[in-house]
Structure formats: structure tokens, C-alpha cells
Design an enzyme around this catalytic site. Sequence first.
Site, PDB file in Angstrom:
ATOM      1  N   ASP A  30      -3.356  -2.490   6.677  1.00 37.07           N
ATOM      2  CA  ASP A  30      -2.044  -3.096   6.454  1.00 37.07           C
ATOM      3  C   ASP A  30      -1.198  -2.074   5.700  1.00 37.07           C
ATOM      4  O   ASP A  30      -1.733  -1.261   4.950  1.00 37.07           O
ATOM      5  CB  ASP A  30      -2.155  -4.399   5.648  1.00 37.07           C
ATOM      6  N   LEU A  89       2.628 -16.179  -0.540  1.00 35.63           N
ATOM      7  CA  LEU A  89       1.534 -16.845  -1.238  1.00 35.63           C
ATOM      8  C   LEU A  89       1.239 -18.255  -0.753  1.00 35.63           C
ATOM      9  O   LEU A  89       0.193 -18.811  -1.080  1.00 35.63           O
ATOM     10  CB  LEU A  89       1.795 -16.856  -2.747  1.00 35.63           C
ATOM     11  N   ARG A 149       0.438 -19.007   2.157  1.00 35.50           N
ATOM     12  CA  ARG A 149      -0.539 -18.943   3.242  1.00 35.50           C
ATOM     13  C   ARG A 149      -1.492 -17.752   3.124  1.00 35.50           C
ATOM     14  O   ARG A 149      -2.592 -17.792   3.680  1.00 35.50           O
ATOM     15  CB  ARG A 149       0.187 -18.861   4.600  1.00 35.50           C
ATOM     16  N   ASP A 194       1.266  -9.561  13.253  1.00 32.41           N
ATOM     17  CA  ASP A 194       2.333 -10.552  13.418  1.00 32.41           C
ATOM     18  C   ASP A 194       3.433 -10.093  14.363  1.00 32.41           C
ATOM     19  O   ASP A 194       4.550 -10.612  14.322  1.00 32.41           O
ATOM     20  CB  ASP A 194       2.932 -10.916  12.056  1.00 32.41           C
ATOM     21  N   CYS A 244       7.233 -16.314  12.124  1.00 31.01           N
ATOM     22  CA  CYS A 244       7.085 -17.113  10.909  1.00 31.01           C
ATOM     23  C   CYS A 244       8.201 -16.830   9.904  1.00 31.01           C
ATOM     24  O   CYS A 244       8.562 -17.698   9.110  1.00 31.01           O
ATOM     25  CB  CYS A 244       5.726 -16.832  10.270  1.00 31.01           C
TER      26      CYS A 244
END
Length: 236
Positions: free
Chosen positions: A60, A69, A71, A128, A186
Site C-alpha cells: 500500500d 477508521l 472500516r 479499490d 466508496c
Amino acid sequence: MKKEDYFSRYSRQIFIEEIGLEGQKKIMASKALVVGAGGLGSPVIQYLAAAGVGTLGIADFDLVELHNLNRQIIHTEDRTGMSKVKSAEVFVKNLNHQVNLIPIEQKINKANASDILSRFDIIIDGSDNFSTRYLVNDTCMKLKKTLVYGSILGFSGQVAVFNHQGSKNLRDLFPEPPSDGDMPDCDSLGVLGALPGIIGSMMALQTLKIMADLPVNLNQITLVDTMNWRFQTIDF
């Protein structure tokens, strides 16, 4: 860890007839890469580390932000501003110091994908965006690596195992990616934290079954609709 501590720690997995001591040894000898330490990556990292996966890579390039935070459960308030990989490293070390953690603070791209993915047996895609998903898929095809795939949006999610023992891959299901800008995500539509918890846990379970040489359904995708509480499996 002493032998008796090793058995005690993983006894509830070893007691499962289909896993046993040999299956646990296979899990501890496995090398897995989690692409993305966000909503999906968090439960995957948590459960793979807890299960005693021998080598766990985490890739990442992002930083922990407050809005993560709800999820991204491996990160905490006091680690906002820290790189997600470093935060994940803190989490894993506190949970299971025996896991050999390989932190990769890089964005997966065409230049480094083959080099990074080639170090691992199983790739778990918690990214994502479509460009990364398809790059990871195509690289797994090139390297003959098993890919555990998941995605989420709103109240819905998907889980599949690609390119395992000659099975089909993401492009057999969706030949071409849509433009990232054409699809909601999202960041724009939001997500309840429990949804990536469900999908990520399913991804972790599929990964552990593969590590223990247990059968998984291939050439299928599982669709999860948590609003209407429906689970559907589609062959492709």
C-alpha cells in the site's frame, strides 16, 4: 514459540479434521501478499496473521486518515498520518510476532508488479480501483499465481478465486475494465464498515483453504447483497 505454545495457539484450527497439524504446517509455510491495507485488506490481514500465515506481504502507498477508521479496523486514531503499511506492521507484530511481515510501501504498477508478486504464493486483491485490479489479475496470469478477489460498494460485495489450478481469471468474467472515473466508489457513495468485514473475512477464509489444500469453488463468483441479505453464486 515452544512446541506446546505453538499447539495451544493454533489448536482450534488444528482440531478441525480437514486441517489438522499438516494443514496448519502448510499455512505456516505459505507466502501471501495482500494488495491494499484498507477496508478489504484489514480483515484479510487480521485473520491471516491470526491464523499463523508464515510470510505476509502488505502493499500500500497511502496514509491512514480519520475517515478510514469506520472500516479499516487494523488502524487506530493514534496512527492517523502514518503510512498504512507501517500501521499494519504495528498491528501484525502485536497480534502475532511469528509472522514474517514484508512491508511494501509502493503503489503496484506495471514497472514493479511482476517483481513484487513473484515473491508470493497467493495474491489477495483488496485494491479499490479497476486499473490496479486488472494489473494484478494480468500479472497473476503471467506468473501463474492464484488470485483471491473481492470488491465492495454500498451494501453489496463480490468474492471469487481466479487463476487457481488452471481456473478462469477476471477477464473471463469482465473482459475489459470500465474507466475508474465512470464507476462510483466508496469515497463518493460511502460504505458501512461491516460490509468489508464480511467480504474480507470471506476472502481470508478462501485464502486459508487454498493454503491448506482444501477445495474451493472455481469459475464462480459469489454476490453478496447485505441490504436484502441474499447470497448468490454465479458460474462463468
